[in-house]
Design a protein around this motif. Sequence first.
Motif, PDB file in Angstrom:
ATOM      1  N   TRP A  58      12.209  29.765  62.787  1.00 24.66           N
ATOM      2  CA  TRP A  58      12.605  28.445  62.282  1.00 24.66           C
ATOM      3  C   TRP A  58      14.078  28.444  61.898  1.00 24.66           C
ATOM      4  O   TRP A  58      14.837  27.557  62.305  1.00 24.66           O
ATOM      5  CB  TRP A  58      11.738  28.071  61.074  1.00 24.66           C
ATOM      6  N   VAL A  59      14.522  29.405  61.105  1.00 23.03           N
ATOM      7  CA  VAL A  59      15.913  29.403  60.661  1.00 23.03           C
ATOM      8  C   VAL A  59      16.862  29.716  61.813  1.00 23.03           C
ATOM      9  O   VAL A  59      17.982  29.192  61.873  1.00 23.03           O
ATOM     10  CB  VAL A  59      16.107  30.393  59.482  1.00 23.03           C
ATOM     11  N   ASN A  60      16.437  30.534  62.754  1.00 27.55           N
ATOM     12  CA  ASN A  60      17.280  30.814  63.917  1.00 27.55           C
ATOM     13  C   ASN A  60      17.479  29.572  64.770  1.00 27.55           C
ATOM     14  O   ASN A  60      18.504  29.426  65.441  1.00 27.55           O
ATOM     15  CB  ASN A  60      16.668  31.932  64.767  1.00 27.55           C
ATOM     16  N   ARG A  61      16.521  28.688  64.753  1.00 28.96           N
ATOM     17  CA  ARG A  61      16.649  27.439  65.499  1.00 28.96           C
ATOM     18  C   ARG A  61      17.522  26.427  64.740  1.00 28.96           C
ATOM     19  O   ARG A  61      18.342  25.728  65.338  1.00 28.96           O
ATOM     20  CB  ARG A  61      15.255  26.839  65.739  1.00 28.96           C
ATOM     21  N   ILE A  62      17.377  26.379  63.425  1.00 29.02           N
ATOM     22  CA  ILE A  62      18.114  25.409  62.600  1.00 29.02           C
ATOM     23  C   ILE A  62      19.575  25.807  62.414  1.00 29.02           C
ATOM     24  O   ILE A  62      20.484  24.981  62.507  1.00 29.02           O
ATOM     25  CB  ILE A  62      17.433  25.267  61.221  1.00 29.02           C
ATOM     26  N   ASP A  63      19.807  27.084  62.152  1.00 24.00           N
ATOM     27  CA  ASP A  63      21.162  27.543  61.816  1.00 24.00           C
ATOM     28  C   ASP A  63      21.356  28.986  62.288  1.00 24.00           C
ATOM     29  O   ASP A  63      21.417  29.913  61.476  1.00 24.00           O
ATOM     30  CB  ASP A  63      21.376  27.437  60.295  1.00 24.00           C
ATOM     31  N   PRO A  64      21.475  29.201  63.586  1.00 23.45           N
ATOM     32  CA  PRO A  64      21.565  30.575  64.103  1.00 23.45           C
ATOM     33  C   PRO A  64      22.788  31.338  63.612  1.00 23.45           C
ATOM     34  O   PRO A  64      22.752  32.562  63.507  1.00 23.45           O
ATOM     35  CB  PRO A  64      21.611  30.371  65.622  1.00 23.45           C
ATOM     36  N   ALA A  65      23.882  30.637  63.333  1.00 25.03           N
ATOM     37  CA  ALA A  65      25.106  31.298  62.884  1.00 25.03           C
ATOM     38  C   ALA A  65      25.178  31.434  61.372  1.00 25.03           C
ATOM     39  O   ALA A  65      26.159  31.971  60.852  1.00 25.03           O
ATOM     40  CB  ALA A  65      26.332  30.529  63.382  1.00 25.03           C
ATOM     41  N   ARG A  66      24.184  30.922  60.666  1.00 24.09           N
ATOM     42  CA  ARG A  66      24.132  30.981  59.205  1.00 24.09           C
ATOM     43  C   ARG A  66      25.393  30.376  58.575  1.00 24.09           C
ATOM     44  O   ARG A  66      25.995  30.953  57.668  1.00 24.09           O
ATOM     45  CB  ARG A  66      23.939  32.428  58.725  1.00 24.09           C
ATOM     46  N   ARG A  67      25.750  29.211  59.059  1.00 23.55           N
ATOM     47  CA  ARG A  67      26.934  28.526  58.534  1.00 23.55           C
ATOM     48  C   ARG A  67      26.637  27.749  57.254  1.00 23.55           C
ATOM     49  O   ARG A  67      27.528  27.510  56.445  1.00 23.55           O
ATOM     50  CB  ARG A  67      27.505  27.570  59.583  1.00 23.55           C
ATOM     51  N   GLN A  68      25.405  27.327  57.090  1.00 24.29           N
ATOM     52  CA  GLN A  68      25.068  26.473  55.961  1.00 24.29           C
ATOM     53  C   GLN A  68      25.068  27.249  54.643  1.00 24.29           C
ATOM     54  O   GLN A  68      24.470  28.324  54.539  1.00 24.29           O
ATOM     55  CB  GLN A  68      23.692  25.843  56.180  1.00 24.29           C
ATOM     56  N   THR A  69      25.765  26.706  53.644  1.00 31.69           N
ATOM     57  CA  THR A  69      25.776  27.305  52.310  1.00 31.69           C
ATOM     58  C   THR A  69      25.444  26.227  51.288  1.00 31.69           C
ATOM     59  O   THR A  69      25.590  25.034  51.541  1.00 31.69           O
ATOM     60  CB  THR A  69      27.149  27.905  51.973  1.00 31.69           C
ATOM     61  N   THR A  70      25.003  26.681  50.120  1.00 29.83           N
ATOM     62  CA  THR A  70      24.612  25.734  49.080  1.00 29.83           C
ATOM     63  C   THR A  70      24.501  26.465  47.763  1.00 29.83           C
ATOM     64  O   THR A  70      24.469  27.695  47.717  1.00 29.83           O
ATOM     65  CB  THR A  70      23.255  25.081  49.417  1.00 29.83           C
ATOM     66  N   GLY A  71      24.427  25.712  46.683  1.00 32.50           N
ATOM     67  CA  GLY A  71      24.156  26.305  45.387  1.00 32.50           C
ATOM     68  C   GLY A  71      22.671  26.439  45.138  1.00 32.50           C
ATOM     69  O   GLY A  71      22.235  27.143  44.232  1.00 32.50           O
ATOM     70  N   THR A  72      21.877  25.736  45.950  1.00 33.74           N
ATOM     71  CA  THR A  72      20.433  25.727  45.791  1.00 33.74           C
ATOM     72  C   THR A  72      19.767  25.855  47.151  1.00 33.74           C
ATOM     73  O   THR A  72      19.721  24.882  47.914  1.00 33.74           O
ATOM     74  CB  THR A  72      19.949  24.426  45.117  1.00 33.74           C
TER      75      THR A  72
ATOM     76  N   TYR B 206      11.791  45.831  51.606  1.00 36.14           N
ATOM     77  CA  TYR B 206      11.516  44.517  52.181  1.00 36.14           C
ATOM     78  C   TYR B 206      12.783  43.663  52.174  1.00 36.14           C
ATOM     79  O   TYR B 206      13.448  43.522  51.154  1.00 36.14           O
ATOM     80  CB  TYR B 206      10.415  43.818  51.394  1.00 36.14           C
ATOM     81  N   LEU B 207      13.122  43.089  53.346  1.00 35.83           N
ATOM     82  CA  LEU B 207      14.326  42.278  53.491  1.00 35.83           C
ATOM     83  C   LEU B 207      13.993  40.799  53.375  1.00 35.83           C
ATOM     84  O   LEU B 207      12.981  40.328  53.898  1.00 35.83           O
ATOM     85  CB  LEU B 207      14.986  42.541  54.852  1.00 35.83           C
ATOM     86  N   ILE B 208      14.875  40.061  52.708  1.00 38.53           N
ATOM     87  CA  ILE B 208      14.652  38.647  52.483  1.00 38.53           C
ATOM     88  C   ILE B 208      15.954  37.876  52.689  1.00 38.53           C
ATOM     89  O   ILE B 208      17.049  38.413  52.496  1.00 38.53           O
ATOM     90  CB  ILE B 208      14.108  38.424  51.052  1.00 38.53           C
ATOM     91  N   GLU B 209      15.824  36.632  53.112  1.00 41.49           N
ATOM     92  CA  GLU B 209      16.980  35.752  53.321  1.00 41.49           C
ATOM     93  C   GLU B 209      16.732  34.440  52.593  1.00 41.49           C
ATOM     94  O   GLU B 209      15.610  33.941  52.559  1.00 41.49           O
ATOM     95  CB  GLU B 209      17.176  35.475  54.810  1.00 41.49           C
ATOM     96  N   PHE B 210      17.800  33.878  51.991  1.00 39.85           N
ATOM     97  CA  PHE B 210      17.745  32.537  51.412  1.00 39.85           C
ATOM     98  C   PHE B 210      18.533  31.595  52.310  1.00 39.85           C
ATOM     99  O   PHE B 210      19.631  31.927  52.760  1.00 39.85           O
ATOM    100  CB  PHE B 210      18.339  32.522  49.998  1.00 39.85           C
ATOM    101  N   TRP B 211      17.961  30.421  52.565  1.00 38.18           N
ATOM    102  CA  TRP B 211      18.667  29.439  53.388  1.00 38.18           C
ATOM    103  C   TRP B 211      18.566  28.062  52.754  1.00 38.18           C
ATOM    104  O   TRP B 211      17.499  27.674  52.306  1.00 38.18           O
ATOM    105  CB  TRP B 211      18.087  29.384  54.803  1.00 38.18           C
ATOM    106  N   PRO B 212      19.703  27.304  52.751  1.00 37.25           N
ATOM    107  CA  PRO B 212      21.051  27.755  53.101  1.00 37.25           C
ATOM    108  C   PRO B 212      21.519  28.904  52.185  1.00 37.25           C
ATOM    109  O   PRO B 212      21.008  29.066  51.094  1.00 37.25           O
ATOM    110  CB  PRO B 212      21.907  26.514  52.889  1.00 37.25           C
ATOM    111  N   ARG B 213      22.499  29.657  52.688  1.00 34.65           N
ATOM    112  CA  ARG B 213      23.018  30.782  51.921  1.00 34.65           C
ATOM    113  C   ARG B 213      23.582  30.313  50.582  1.00 34.65           C
ATOM    114  O   ARG B 213      24.146  29.230  50.481  1.00 34.65           O
ATOM    115  CB  ARG B 213      24.140  31.492  52.696  1.00 34.65           C
TER     116      ARG B 213
END
Length: 300
Positions: free
Chosen positions: A160-174, A189-196
């Motif tokens: 899902w995230v690779n389709r929405i934002d493959p380059a991980r450009r989106q950032t946010t405070g929340t 265990y590895l985890i990612e928050f999106w937007p970054r």
Amino acid sequence: MALPFLSFTDMVTHLQDISASKISTAILGRFINKSYRQIIMSYEWSARKAEGIVNTVDPYSTGTVAVTQGVTTVTGTNTVWTSAMTGRFMRVGSSDTIHKFTYVSATSGTLEKAWADVAASTETYEIFQYLYTVDATAGEVGQILLPTEGLPIEERSLSWVNRIDPARRQTTGTPEVWIGHGVDSTGGYLIEFWPRYSAATAVRVPYYKRVDDISGSTQPILRNDLIECLASIYAADRLYSEFGDRHWIELRSAWKADLAELYELAKREDLERHNLPRAVQMAGSRGGPSNWQRYITEDW
């Protein structure tokens, strides 16, 4: 009352005594670990619940860079790179390609793989992190709450995230969602928050401890008599199958009754020890007594 937590070796020794040393220690060890995993997965034991702190890091984009096609070296101008950036990710200019960054000096670095796009000089860039290790002992992650708002964030898939934002450009405070990435080379265990996160933030992540096979002097995180009881049933099955002595059938029936009693006792002790106000919030149900019934009511 002190709870019985003996080592793996102690439990194997006990089973050897019970089985009159007619089963090898290797097989008894497999019975113990099989029983351990089944009991662990049958109920939400508080001993498995833990919480880690994930400290996100600030993205860095001071200065400009030069990259050459087919080369791993990155040259910085007016950059102040540090060793703390080793292992983070770099994106250059408008390219959507993300490369893992390896620090060399304040103005020179390397990429994990050679730069594949066209050469660029005096180009903007960003060094950032989007993958974080929860904890070396983490298994399944629970419900994550936003640090300030206290609201839960949704879990989404990597596809899902690779389709929405493959380059991980989106950032946010929340961030809106979190994504699990499996385990790293050390088993964490590895985890990612999106937007970054756009700034360094400490995020509390509840999780269930990963439960691996035990051996040697390692102790289980649950009382050993419950584990030994189920392992004894497996041993009795094997002994009856191999020798045909109904003595093992009678013992199996007794151990089956003990198993039900010990299991309920272990649950009561677990609830008494568990401090509810500090409980780790976990999403969904992972079973409970209904899953256990097949172990204590099955016609062994």
